[in-house]
Design an enzyme around this catalytic site. Structure first.
Site, short mmCIF file in Angstrom:
data_model
loop_
_atom_site.label_atom_id
_atom_site.label_comp_id
_atom_site.label_asym_id
_atom_site.label_seq_id
_atom_site.Cartn_x
_atom_site.Cartn_y
_atom_site.Cartn_z
N ARG A 1 -6.32 9.87 3.22
CA ARG A 1 -5.87 10.19 4.58
C ARG A 1 -4.60 11.04 4.43
NH1 ARG A 1 -10.21 8.98 6.19
NH2 ARG A 1 -10.78 7.30 7.63
N GLU B 1 -4.63 16.51 12.16
CA GLU B 1 -5.99 17.07 12.11
C GLU B 1 -6.50 17.29 13.51
OE1 GLU B 1 -8.54 14.70 9.64
OE2 GLU B 1 -7.19 14.81 7.93
N HIS C 1 -11.65 18.04 6.48
CA HIS C 1 -12.02 16.62 6.45
C HIS C 1 -13.55 16.46 6.34
CE1 HIS C 1 -10.63 12.35 7.75
NE2 HIS C 1 -11.68 12.29 6.95
P1 NAP Z 1 -11.62 0.56 -1.13
O1 NAP Z 1 -12.86 0.30 -1.92
O2 NAP Z 1 -11.10 -0.51 -0.25
O3 NAP Z 1 -10.48 1.02 -2.17
C1 NAP Z 1 -9.13 1.10 -1.82
C2 NAP Z 1 -8.29 1.09 -3.08
O4 NAP Z 1 -6.92 1.27 -2.71
C3 NAP Z 1 -8.37 -0.23 -3.85
O5 NAP Z 1 -8.29 0.01 -5.23
C4 NAP Z 1 -7.12 -0.97 -3.37
O6 NAP Z 1 -6.61 -1.90 -4.31
C5 NAP Z 1 -6.15 0.18 -3.25
N1 NAP Z 1 -4.97 -0.09 -2.43
C6 NAP Z 1 -3.69 0.17 -2.79
N2 NAP Z 1 -2.84 -0.14 -1.83
C7 NAP Z 1 -3.56 -0.64 -0.83
C8 NAP Z 1 -3.25 -1.15 0.46
N3 NAP Z 1 -1.98 -1.21 0.90
N4 NAP Z 1 -4.25 -1.58 1.24
C9 NAP Z 1 -5.54 -1.53 0.83
N5 NAP Z 1 -5.91 -1.05 -0.39
C10 NAP Z 1 -4.93 -0.60 -1.20
O7 NAP Z 1 -11.83 1.81 -0.18
P2 NAP Z 1 -12.78 3.09 -0.41
O8 NAP Z 1 -14.13 2.84 0.13
O9 NAP Z 1 -12.63 3.55 -1.82
O10 NAP Z 1 -12.07 4.13 0.59
C11 NAP Z 1 -10.71 4.48 0.40
C12 NAP Z 1 -10.20 5.33 1.54
O11 NAP Z 1 -10.75 6.63 1.45
C13 NAP Z 1 -10.60 4.86 2.94
O12 NAP Z 1 -9.75 3.85 3.44
C14 NAP Z 1 -10.50 6.12 3.75
O13 NAP Z 1 -9.24 6.24 4.36
C15 NAP Z 1 -10.65 7.23 2.72
N6 NAP Z 1 -11.89 8.01 2.95
C16 NAP Z 1 -11.78 9.33 3.25
C17 NAP Z 1 -12.91 10.09 3.47
C18 NAP Z 1 -12.82 11.55 3.77
O14 NAP Z 1 -13.60 12.03 4.59
N7 NAP Z 1 -11.95 12.30 3.14
C19 NAP Z 1 -14.17 9.49 3.39
C20 NAP Z 1 -14.25 8.13 3.09
C21 NAP Z 1 -13.09 7.40 2.88
P3 NAP Z 1 -7.49 -3.15 -4.85
O15 NAP Z 1 -8.45 -2.54 -5.81
O16 NAP Z 1 -6.50 -4.03 -5.48
O17 NAP Z 1 -8.17 -3.73 -3.64
#
Ligand code: NAP
Length: 329
Positions: free
Chosen positions: A237, A266, A285
């Site tokens: 983000r 955005e 995005h």
């Molecule tokens: P996820 O599986 O929940 O992974 C999040 C990672 O961040 C985990 O390793 C988590 O640690 C870590 N983390 C560090 N600080 C954190 C905090 N304060 N709160 C929560 N987690 C924290 O999520 P994901 O599916 O990989 O997605 C990640 C993010 O990508 C989404 O939240 C979204 O904002 C973004 N995204 C963007 C797009 C785009 O269009 N560009 C598309 C999809 C997603 P742990 O391993 O210890 O839990």
């Protein structure tokens, strides 16, 4: 009587028909803000919401006394007041997993495009500037064999790391995540403190969710830790990176380049210099934006909402506590 839902995301005819069999569906095409008066009025009667890209502030919940569930067509949920929803036992559902690989592809596209200067040099050809063989002024840097640092190592971070380690022979480092022994064994990944990861990596890829804990996680101090030859990629983000500090780092040559899918504002403000900087690849995005994946996300949201409003546990639920309260009620 059927429950009433407000739909403000892109859904296929089949998905809309599926929802209409269960609920009274009121559609809001192109809804830009929850402040829309018609939307606010409709909230009074709504039991469910389905959509994305519209921030729902906590105050708005006072106008939605019947609301039971929100099905967001996204994995990120920074647009929602999670604590206020949980307090009111309103279920918040998201769409993890189905978008992981597509978003990781976007991340890797940005790694390749910035390292090999793909957009800048395609523009060079388009302008008719390719008059003789190119020289070192247009050389890029290798991706294979380099060090890839993941800030956040969840579903998407791990999928980017797999591409790097297995496809490009990259060393993988990760920070801002709990230890991941299985991924360490699979990919040879090593966990680091954030500052160490920034200093060591050739590519830093940001994949943490946005929250108050991660806002401006990458600021002037962190950018200063990176190598001058390093490249920052943000597919998480926009506000996770301090954009003013990033622009300054890029302008001063403190880092080599940035690949950005997300921005603090955005759509990107016309005032932003980022799209015009030769060492920046800026995308609108598009992380999960393929036909297949957007359709799968919408379907997951539809399934989540149908389950939630029929008293069953949705497939992907953000606020488990709200479910526990509802189940106990
Ligand atoms: P996820 O599986 O929940 O992974 C999040 C990672 O961040 C985990 O390793 C988590 O640690 C870590 N983390 C560090 N600080 C954190 C905090 N304060 N709160 C929560 N987690 C924290 O999520 P994901 O599916 O990989 O997605 C990640 C993010 O990508 C989404 O939240 C979204 O904002 C973004 N995204 C963007 C797009 C785009 O269009 N560009 C598309 C999809 C997603 P742990 O391993 O210890 O839990």
């Amino acid at each position: 009587m059927k429950k009433r839902i407000l739909a403000y995301g892109r859904l296929s005819e089949v998905q809309l028909a599926q929802l209409s069999r269960e609920f009274e569906v009121q559609q809001f095409h192109g809804l830009a803000s929850a402040d829309d008066p018609e939307f606010r009025a409709a909230l009074h009667e709504a039991h469910g919401l389905i959509g994305s890209s519209v921030a729902i502030p906590a105050e708005l919940l006072d106008e939605a006394p019947n609301l039971e569930a929100i099905a967001s067509v996204s994995v990120g949920y920074d647009n929602y007041p999670v604590a206020a929803l949980t307090q009111r036992s309103i279920l918040l559902c998201n769409t993890p997993d189905v978008l992981t690989e597509t978003t990781a592809d976007t991340g890797f596209a940005l790694i390749m495009a910035t390292a090999r200067r793909v957009v800048e040099l395609a523009d060079f050809v388009r302008r008719g500037d390719w008059q003789k063989s190119i020289g070192p002024a247009h050389f890029g840097s290798d991706v294979h064999g380099k060090t890839l640092g993941l800030v956040g190592f969840g579903r998407i971070g791990a999928a980017v790391a797999r591409r790097g380690a297995l496809g490009f022979g990259m060393r993988v480092r990760y920070a801002m995540a709990s230890p991941k022994p299985a991924l360490e064994a699979e990919l040879g990944a090593e966990r680091r403190e954030l500052d160490e990861l920034l200093a060591e990596s050739d590519f830093v890829c940001v994949t943490v969710p946005l929250s108050e804990a991660t806002r401006h996680l990458i600021g002037a101090h962190e950018l200063a830790r990176m190598k001058p030859s390093a490249i920052l990629v943000n597919i998480a983000r926009g506000p996770v990176v301090d954009e003013a500090a990033l622009i300054e780092s890029l302008e001063m040559g403190r880092i080599r380049a940035a690949g950005l899918d997300v921005f603090e504002q955005e759509p990107l403000s016309p005032e932003s210099p980022l799209p015009y900087m030769a060492n920046v690849v800026a995308l609108p995005h598009i992380g999960s934006a393929t036909h297949e994946t957007r359709d799968a996300m919408a379907q997951r949201a539809v399934d989540n909402l149908i389950l939630a409003l029929s008293g069953e546990r949705p497939i992907s639920l953000v606020n488990e506590d709200a479910w526990e309260t509802r189940r106990g009620a």
